[in-house]
Motif scaffolding. Sequence first.
Motif, short mmCIF file in Angstrom:
data_model
loop_
_atom_site.label_atom_id
_atom_site.label_comp_id
_atom_site.label_asym_id
_atom_site.label_seq_id
_atom_site.Cartn_x
_atom_site.Cartn_y
_atom_site.Cartn_z
N ALA A 203 9.21 9.85 0.84
CA ALA A 203 8.21 10.48 0.06
C ALA A 203 6.65 8.94 0.59
O ALA A 203 5.73 9.48 0.96
CB ALA A 203 8.08 9.98 -1.26
N GLN A 204 7.42 8.07 1.07
CA GLN A 204 6.26 6.96 1.91
C GLN A 204 5.55 7.57 2.91
O GLN A 204 4.54 7.81 3.27
CB GLN A 204 6.85 5.46 2.15
CG GLN A 204 5.67 4.72 2.12
CD GLN A 204 6.41 3.29 2.56
OE1 GLN A 204 7.77 3.76 4.08
NE2 GLN A 204 6.24 2.11 2.66
N HIS B 15 4.30 18.17 -1.78
CA HIS B 15 3.54 18.29 -2.44
C HIS B 15 4.64 18.08 -3.59
O HIS B 15 4.63 16.56 -4.59
CB HIS B 15 2.93 19.28 -3.45
CG HIS B 15 2.82 19.33 -4.44
ND1 HIS B 15 0.84 17.86 -4.87
CD2 HIS B 15 1.89 19.59 -5.71
CE1 HIS B 15 0.33 18.79 -5.85
NE2 HIS B 15 1.31 18.80 -6.73
N ARG B 16 5.89 18.35 -4.16
CA ARG B 16 6.68 17.89 -5.30
C ARG B 16 7.18 16.69 -5.46
O ARG B 16 7.65 15.43 -5.93
CB ARG B 16 7.66 19.35 -5.52
CG ARG B 16 7.37 20.73 -6.20
CD ARG B 16 8.12 21.57 -6.11
NE ARG B 16 9.80 21.19 -6.52
CZ ARG B 16 10.60 21.55 -6.07
NH1 ARG B 16 10.62 22.48 -5.42
NH2 ARG B 16 11.67 21.43 -6.40
N ARG C 20 7.03 13.40 -7.47
CA ARG C 20 8.21 12.84 -7.81
C ARG C 20 8.58 11.24 -7.82
O ARG C 20 8.66 10.37 -8.82
CB ARG C 20 9.37 13.76 -7.50
CG ARG C 20 10.55 13.04 -7.62
CD ARG C 20 11.94 13.62 -6.77
NE ARG C 20 11.71 14.93 -7.81
CZ ARG C 20 13.10 15.75 -7.37
NH1 ARG C 20 13.52 15.78 -5.66
NH2 ARG C 20 13.51 17.43 -8.08
N TRP C 21 8.01 11.18 -6.68
CA TRP C 21 8.60 9.57 -6.01
C TRP C 21 7.15 8.55 -6.33
O TRP C 21 7.24 7.64 -6.83
CB TRP C 21 9.41 9.29 -4.29
CG TRP C 21 10.34 9.59 -4.53
CD1 TRP C 21 10.47 10.78 -5.03
CD2 TRP C 21 11.26 9.06 -5.14
NE1 TRP C 21 12.52 10.58 -4.68
CE2 TRP C 21 12.21 9.25 -4.64
CE3 TRP C 21 11.41 7.46 -4.81
CZ2 TRP C 21 13.41 8.86 -4.59
CZ3 TRP C 21 12.40 6.80 -5.17
CH2 TRP C 21 14.22 7.30 -5.08
N LEU C 22 5.37 9.17 -6.34
CA LEU C 22 4.99 8.10 -6.00
C LEU C 22 4.04 8.41 -7.88
O LEU C 22 2.85 7.77 -7.84
CB LEU C 22 3.60 8.19 -5.11
CG LEU C 22 4.51 8.39 -3.83
CD1 LEU C 22 3.31 8.55 -2.21
CD2 LEU C 22 5.48 7.00 -3.49
N GLY C 23 3.94 9.78 -8.21
CA GLY C 23 3.11 9.93 -9.03
C GLY C 23 1.73 9.86 -8.55
O GLY C 23 1.33 10.60 -7.63
N GLY C 24 0.28 9.09 -9.30
CA GLY C 24 -0.93 9.02 -8.72
C GLY C 24 -1.26 7.93 -7.97
O GLY C 24 -1.88 7.49 -7.75
N THR D 94 13.86 18.36 -3.12
CA THR D 94 12.80 18.99 -2.05
C THR D 94 12.85 18.59 -0.87
O THR D 94 12.38 18.80 -0.30
CB THR D 94 11.19 17.94 -2.72
OG1 THR D 94 12.15 16.27 -2.84
CG2 THR D 94 11.37 18.06 -4.33
N ILE D 95 13.92 18.26 -0.54
CA ILE D 95 14.40 18.22 1.08
C ILE D 95 14.92 19.21 1.60
O ILE D 95 16.29 19.64 1.25
CB ILE D 95 15.17 16.90 1.73
CG1 ILE D 95 14.50 15.57 0.71
CG2 ILE D 95 15.19 16.53 2.98
CD1 ILE D 95 15.13 14.34 0.97
#
Length: 693
Positions: free
Chosen positions: A222-223, A677-678, A682-686, A168-169
């Motif tokens: 992701a953060q 988005h992916r 992947r890292w945070l879910g909801g 995803t990167i």
Amino acid sequence: MAGAAAAALSKSQPQKALEKLGLRRDIDLALHLPLRYEDETRITRLLDARDGDMVQIEAQVTHSEVAFRPRRQLRVTVDDGSDTCVLRFINFYPSHQKTLSVGARVRVRGEIRGGFVSREMVHPGFRVAGGELATALTPVYPTVAGLPQAYLRKAVLGGLSRADLSETIPEEFLNKNLPQPLSSLIQALSFLHQPPPEVMLATLENRSHPAWQRLKAEELLAQQLSQLQARRVRAAMRAPALVPPAMRGPQCTLQAQLLERLPFRLTAAQQRVGAEIAADLQKNLPMHRLLQGDVGSGKTVVAALAAARCMDAGWQCALMAPTEILAEQHFRKLIGWLEPLGIQTAWLTGSQKAKERREALALIASGAAGLVVGTHAVIQDKVIFKNLALAIIDEQHRFGVAQRLALRSKMTEGGEEPHLLMMTATPIPRTLAMSYYADLDVSMIDELPPGRTPIVTKVVAEARRDEVVERIRGQLLDGRQVYWVCPLIEESESVDLINATQTHEALNAALPGTQVGLLHSRMPVAEKKAVMALFTSGQVGVLVSTTVIEVGVDVPNASLMVIEHAERFGLSQLHQLRGRVGRGASASACVLLYSTGEAPRLGETARARLRAMVETQDGFEIARRDLEIRGPGEFLGARQSGAPLLRFADLATDTELLTWARTLAPVMLDKYPDLTHRHILRWLGGKAEFLKA
């Protein structure tokens, strides 16, 4: 049939345990990384093993007995042909005795220690000898009761094989502005779950291995993406611009009148921060600002000026605090400042009588109450504001994210958002603010009002308790007051309550003629208020309390704080408590009483905390050290926040990766929305939803 049902039930236990760990998706399992590793790839001869080594041996059982000295235990002697060793089990089952019967050949793994007579292993792992040796290091995962390592290993490898680990990167960024190129995600995860035996274990333990670098980079990105996304969503929202009516001159505004009536001058830091907030409130963008200020720096008056600006523009303001004592402290101050200016204030808490509550709700719904102060009661469904435009949340880390969202949802005007001002007396270190508060504007009151006296901090062993009581007697003779704080930990609330009660009785006996008050969380609210009123008025000389007095209590005549079992408190909590003294002109002191219990000395973490308290009174330095000791998750109150906390990256050491992620995030959001988005999913879910708070 009953047997099948029982089997199905037992199968569900590990599944429930997996859910308890948050392992619901294949990617969650793939990202559940080992705590440590065991080397089951080789057999070590006992003769070659040194004390303290973690080794795997293959040996024959030569003796097995249940001994009763000094307590019941299973003692098993094994011989591998080069030397002998005793295996000792304090807790054991018949199956242990069966597997470890005399003559059995077993494979044993544990730490070699020098015993009184011969070397020993205490509670080692063991199984019947035979079968191939492992080809990779054996991972040991974080787990919970009901989830054996063998089951968890199988589940993790299953998740790893099924999860979508496609990149995803964008490739162009994998080697850009980084100290070393990043491996692919699938390579990094496969390596960390099953590292080869020749790897340097130190690079896995300190997370410096390139595979770890890839995981940290992914997590930080992701953060940063989610924070930036939340900020952009907020930038598209609208809030009322809070501008006072044009027909009134600048000297006639509520803010100007309030400044005129204050019995003190604002510090330069308060003026600077007040201007930053005022500038935000004039915009149609919702303010989302964190106001940081050390204990006693004067955040409440800055909040009052913001509230005055809001009400001057014809809108309502709500202030929410985590405890009734703190909420009431704010309420009394704000009433004293604002009621003479004609502002009506409503008070809302869970302990109110029905009639009082109905009257408050009516004032709020009609708009007659310009300012509403209270606890969680402010966000309940029955509370309807006429036109809320500013929400102020004190000690924001003590509220759950859902509660903050609920307060913001109280605004009903045409889809607009209220402005949000969050306050904290727990200063956030810069690296933490860069990461966790990337979507917030941060204001800092970095100056204490004049007249605050320095507080001398002493660390004293429990054995010198009598000397501390003598010190208290001296303070009382000088007309001063004293806090004595006992810890309160939820898991052992009844034990700590007994401790506080016993301390109260002991001080009553040791200090005849002095009124000693007792304050704890189980007391009815009315009783708490009565005790605090007696202490504030000076009638109670010593207040024995659990940490309900941690924030907001302001008694200038209190000059000594004794904190019992100080080793059980967090560093920021100790600093908050210490800030309750030193508020008057008298020299003040804080005594940290520590108990080692049965242990001969304090643990390293506790010692570091107490040393920091003695060495500095700077809240920002305290926060920096607290981050070092506890890590970011706990520092921010991970359990309440709901925000995605870092599991792998370390903000103190991974600053290059954080800078890389901050630089890449806006580019990815603009150019690669699908990958963004992916990556977040992947890292945070909801959990990304929580960033809106």
